[in-house]
Design an enzyme around this catalytic site. Structure first.
Site, PDB file in Angstrom:
ATOM      1  N   TYR A   1      -2.362  18.821  22.200  1.00 42.00           N
ATOM      2  CA  TYR A   1      -2.577  18.965  20.759  1.00 42.00           C
ATOM      3  C   TYR A   1      -3.265  17.731  20.176  1.00 42.00           C
ATOM      4  O   TYR A   1      -4.296  17.814  19.512  1.00 42.00           O
ATOM      5  CB  TYR A   1      -1.234  19.199  20.049  1.00 42.00           C
ATOM      6  CG  TYR A   1      -1.362  19.280  18.548  1.00 42.00           C
ATOM      7  CD1 TYR A   1      -1.563  20.503  17.919  1.00 42.00           C
ATOM      8  CD2 TYR A   1      -1.292  18.138  17.750  1.00 42.00           C
ATOM      9  CE1 TYR A   1      -1.705  20.587  16.543  1.00 42.00           C
ATOM     10  CE2 TYR A   1      -1.440  18.211  16.386  1.00 42.00           C
ATOM     11  CZ  TYR A   1      -1.643  19.429  15.775  1.00 42.00           C
ATOM     12  OH  TYR A   1      -1.797  19.499  14.410  1.00 42.00           O
ATOM     13  N   HIS A   2      -2.685  16.580  20.411  1.00 42.38           N
ATOM     14  CA  HIS A   2      -3.202  15.363  19.795  1.00 42.38           C
ATOM     15  C   HIS A   2      -4.484  14.876  20.460  1.00 42.38           C
ATOM     16  O   HIS A   2      -5.223  14.089  19.875  1.00 42.38           O
ATOM     17  CB  HIS A   2      -2.128  14.269  19.815  1.00 42.38           C
ATOM     18  CG  HIS A   2      -0.907  14.655  19.039  1.00 42.38           C
ATOM     19  ND1 HIS A   2       0.171  15.245  19.644  1.00 42.38           N
ATOM     20  CD2 HIS A   2      -0.623  14.579  17.717  1.00 42.38           C
ATOM     21  CE1 HIS A   2       1.091  15.498  18.711  1.00 42.38           C
ATOM     22  NE2 HIS A   2       0.629  15.111  17.552  1.00 42.38           N
TER      23      HIS A   2
ATOM     24  N   LYS B   1      -3.277  -1.385  10.996  1.00 42.97           N
ATOM     25  CA  LYS B   1      -2.358  -0.246  10.945  1.00 42.97           C
ATOM     26  C   LYS B   1      -0.947  -0.788  10.716  1.00 42.97           C
ATOM     27  O   LYS B   1      -0.218  -1.095  11.656  1.00 42.97           O
ATOM     28  CB  LYS B   1      -2.399   0.527  12.266  1.00 42.97           C
ATOM     29  CG  LYS B   1      -3.654   1.334  12.506  1.00 42.97           C
ATOM     30  CD  LYS B   1      -3.692   2.611  11.687  1.00 42.97           C
ATOM     31  CE  LYS B   1      -2.565   3.537  12.050  1.00 42.97           C
ATOM     32  NZ  LYS B   1      -2.534   4.732  11.143  1.00 42.97           N
TER      33      LYS B   1
ATOM     34  N   TYR C   1       7.660  23.439  11.867  1.00 40.29           N
ATOM     35  CA  TYR C   1       7.922  22.033  12.226  1.00 40.29           C
ATOM     36  C   TYR C   1       8.539  21.374  11.005  1.00 40.29           C
ATOM     37  O   TYR C   1       7.893  21.276   9.951  1.00 40.29           O
ATOM     38  CB  TYR C   1       6.594  21.386  12.608  1.00 40.29           C
ATOM     39  CG  TYR C   1       6.654  19.945  13.032  1.00 40.29           C
ATOM     40  CD1 TYR C   1       7.485  19.543  14.070  1.00 40.29           C
ATOM     41  CD2 TYR C   1       5.847  18.982  12.427  1.00 40.29           C
ATOM     42  CE1 TYR C   1       7.512  18.216  14.482  1.00 40.29           C
ATOM     43  CE2 TYR C   1       5.862  17.669  12.828  1.00 40.29           C
ATOM     44  CZ  TYR C   1       6.703  17.285  13.851  1.00 40.29           C
ATOM     45  OH  TYR C   1       6.721  15.973  14.255  1.00 40.29           O
TER      46      TYR C   1
ATOM     47  N   ASP D   1       3.190   4.002  11.874  1.00 38.24           N
ATOM     48  CA  ASP D   1       2.260   5.123  11.972  1.00 38.24           C
ATOM     49  C   ASP D   1       1.286   4.893  13.123  1.00 38.24           C
ATOM     50  O   ASP D   1       0.524   3.933  13.125  1.00 38.24           O
ATOM     51  CB  ASP D   1       1.507   5.255  10.644  1.00 38.24           C
ATOM     52  CG  ASP D   1       0.372   6.264  10.707  1.00 38.24           C
ATOM     53  OD1 ASP D   1       0.478   7.211  11.503  1.00 38.24           O
ATOM     54  OD2 ASP D   1      -0.597   6.084   9.964  1.00 38.24           O
TER      55      ASP D   1
ATOM     56  N   HIS E   1      -0.966   7.310  14.196  1.00 41.45           N
ATOM     57  CA  HIS E   1      -2.168   8.152  14.110  1.00 41.45           C
ATOM     58  C   HIS E   1      -3.357   7.255  13.802  1.00 41.45           C
ATOM     59  O   HIS E   1      -3.661   6.958  12.651  1.00 41.45           O
ATOM     60  CB  HIS E   1      -2.004   9.220  13.023  1.00 41.45           C
ATOM     61  CG  HIS E   1      -1.077  10.317  13.412  1.00 41.45           C
ATOM     62  ND1 HIS E   1       0.278  10.245  13.199  1.00 41.45           N
ATOM     63  CD2 HIS E   1      -1.300  11.521  14.016  1.00 41.45           C
ATOM     64  CE1 HIS E   1       0.845  11.368  13.645  1.00 41.45           C
ATOM     65  NE2 HIS E   1      -0.087  12.148  14.149  1.00 41.45           N
TER      66      HIS E   1
END
Length: 666
Positions: free
Chosen positions: A172-173, A540, A18, A544, A546
């Site tokens: 995945y996340h 935040k 990646y 971003d 996440h």
């Protein structure tokens, strides 16, 4: 990949890393080097402005350009990214979601310029917007128009790009956000059901071609360290997918029903402490998705050992590439039928996971499906609760993390002897160059053609027309990423997903543990001294998305007695400052995982000072190298927390001390 019935050796999975950073030109050079080293597919990492539909000169892009991936603002960037790479022979994965249609349009437009046969173009656009609302945060539009964009891409690709996977449904996340294996299976499959129902109901694909749609659905999964359970999870995934596509959609061709998936093993499970231990973590996680032949990944990409420290260097990525090659070419793994057929232990675990996932799938479907469960906050609340429980087990030592909460004594690591040079850094001039380049691009193109293409896109978005054709026209005339997304924002609106913090369920007072109880008493005493309940703003800044760390900080702050203000992701520094002043908070906690901390965090500190609120201490958490942490403290940040500071209750205790010290000094 062939699935021979005899002892013929299987062909290895597609081997990827990646990658992407700084600029299209530098990323192209990296791709060429990786292909020369034996990588067999490309996996493109886009920067956050590209992922969220902004140009480099947008206010929200400040500090984010080229940090976690490559900026692609227009067809010129896509040309540079694939310069000299034969696109008809490439297998390209693009991690892009809300603007997936746009990046696919750019990719196809450049492939057309190369003279590549569209029927040979192979690869994947991630394009799973549901999990963005739940975990990664690079969504833009509300669920309904987002699903419309996905549907249009799938319907168009079935005939135009028959070898392309127009969606990679991404569990995945979900795992990173706290999903148990059963939740990961259930929520990913509920997303697949929502997508397939939308394509079927749109009427864009004739019933006799629906098997082709199912046959091009792919998945992207996470593999953690419980590698036996993870292997069983993938066998359960394949079993459930076969069942759903056969029974719900009537697909008769077993090949079309076969689950196809790629994998990136667990990046957030890598540790900052003793990072050399990450090597064996990565290898064990890779085994989970390669050992079971009947549920083996079609493509694998591995993180580098130092991703918990910062951006990996080309040498670090090469090491990750060689791990795959050793397994694929030096071992005998690919010479045998499935190693686990007939195992009572494996079959029992698979059956347990299937049963648990089915129950959760039924629960979500009863609510109206994945989109309804996103809008209600149900799935997000379940994930935040699961992650809080995982953190509790790690903090208590019930879950062992070597080098972090056990076996902490260590020799100095020669891998880190270079200090800051042990990670890749992005030249600070990258962002300025990208801003200058996109402005020059806009000035040089045919303005009338651009406006006509944008008007046509806007008009089509107001109807039920498939938007791929209009997007391809926009790509060819030089429309930018921000302009394409801006038009659709104007038609579809934007969306703020539920944070899950309010819905998170954690231990009650009696079962909270002595540490939480002690800090809770300290928070009450501090509130009495200050004359009001302690208030924390968790912010935040930047693009971003996440948000797992920020959500867990917010939940723990709430549990120890703070009044918490948390408004979710993607806020400008000025918005955070305004909220801090309006809510009269006692402390601001900022979470940044994109590497933009040196830009966005000082902007908040300076904004508070300008607002006359410089008595509010600012703390920050994220993947922050020691040198950057020192620079932030020099700029006025009161404390810096990194992944090694995993004990959230201790963090809360220290934050109370900071608030009291500020109050007493004032």
């Amino acid at each position: 990949m062939p699935y021979p019935s005899d002892r013929e050796r299987d062909r290895p999975w597609v081997i990827r890393t990646y990658a992407g950073h700084s600029s299209a030109e530098k990323s192209n050079a990296l791709y060429r080097r990786n292909l020369a080293k034996g990588q067999t597919g490309l996996s493109v990492a886009f920067d956050l402005p590209t992922q969220t539909g902004y140009d480099p000169d947008d206010e929200l892009a400040k500090g984010e350009v080229g940090k976690v991936g490559v900026p692609v603002s227009h067809i010129g960037d896509m040309r540079a990214l694939f310069d000299g790479i034969p696109m008809a022979d490439a297998n390209t994965s693009m991690t892009i979601n809300a603007p997936a249609m746009w990046l696919l349009a750019l990719y196809v437009a450049v492939a057309d310029e190369h003279g590549a046969d569209r029927t040979r173009l192979a690869g994947t656009t991630q394009n799973d917007i549901v999990k963005e609302y739940l975990s990664r945060g690079t969504y833009v539009f509300p669920p309904a128009p987002s699903m419309r964009l996905i549907t249009d891409m799938i319907a168009w690709s079935v005939t135009e790009l028959p070898r392309w996977n127009p969606i990679n449904i991404c569990s995945y996340h979900l795992q990173e956000a706290g999903a148990t294996p059963e939740q990961e299976l259930a929520y990913a499959l509920c997303t697949a059901i929502a997508v397939l129902d939308s394509v079927r109901d749109s009427g864009q694909v004739p019933p006799e071609r629906f098997g082709d749609v199912v046959g091009r659905i792919s998945f992207f999964v996470n593999a953690g360290l419980r590698f036996v359970e993870e292997m069983c999870k993938m066998r359960a995934f394949a079993r459930l997918w076969d069942e759903i596509t056969r029974d719900r959609y009537g697909v008769q061709d077993a090949k079309q029903r076969r689950m196809r998936y790629g994998v990136q093993v667990n990046s957030l499970g890598l540790t900052e402490a003793q990072p050399e231990n990450n090597i064996q973590r990565i290898v064990l996680e890779m085994l989970a998705v390669t050992m079971s032949r009947d549920a083996r990944a079609r493509a694998v990409q591995l993180p580098a050992w130092n991703e918990a420290l910062g951006l990996p260097r080309p040498w670090d990525q090469q090491w990750a590439l060689r791990m795959q090659q050793v397994l694929a070419y030096e071992t005998d793994l690919l010479e045998y039928e499935d190693l686990f057929d007939g195992s009572r232990v494996v079959e029992a675990k698979v059956a347990e996971l299937v049963e648990g996932a089915r129950a959760e799938i039924d629960r979500v479907q009863e609510m109206g499906g994945a989109v309804a469960a996103v809008e209600s906050g149900y799935m997000k609340g379940r994930l935040v609760t699961s992650l809080a429980e995982q953190r509790r087990r790690m903090e208590s030592g019930e879950t062992v993390v070597v080098g972090v909460n056990r076996f902490e004594s260590t020799e100095p690591s020669p891998l880190q002897a270079e200090g800051a040079a042990a990670i890749e850094t992005v030249d600070p001039a990258t962002e300025a160059a990208a801003i200058e380049a996109v402005r020059a691009w806009r000035a040089a193109r045919d303005a009338a053609a651009v406006q006509a293409a944008l008007d046509a896109l806007r008009d089509a978005a107001k109807t039920d027309a498939n938007l791929m054709a209009a997007s391809l026209t926009c790509a060819r005339v030089g429309v930018t990423t921000g302009e394409w997304a801006g038009v659709l924002r104007g038609v579809f609106g934007e969306f703020r997903a539920p944070t899950g913090v309010a819905a998170a369920v954690t231990g009650d007072e009696a079962g909270a543990g002595s540490e939480i109880a002690a800090v809770r008493a300290k928070v009450r005493a501090a509130g009495a001294e200050l004359g009001s309940k302690l208030r924390m703003l968790v912010g935040k800044p930047g693009l971003d998305g996440h948000s797992n760390g920020a959500e867990q900080v917010a939940v723990r702050a709430r549990d120890v007695g703070f009044e918490v203000v948390y408004q979710g992701i993607r806020l400008t520094p000025s918005q955070i400052v305004a909220a801090a002043v309006q809510e009269d908070v006692h402390v601001v906690g900022l979470s940044v995982l994109s590497g933009s901390h040196l830009e966005v965090v000082p902007a908040v500190v300076d904004g508070l000072r300008a607002a006359g609120a410089d008595d509010i201490p600012v703390v920050v958490g994220g993947i922050i190298p020691p040198g950057d942490a020192a620079a932030l403290r020099e700029r006025g940040v009161a404390a810096v927390f990194t992944p090694k500071d995993y004990k959230l209750t201790d963090m809360m205790d220290g934050i109370v001390d900071l608030v009291l010290a500020q109050h007493r000094a004032g």
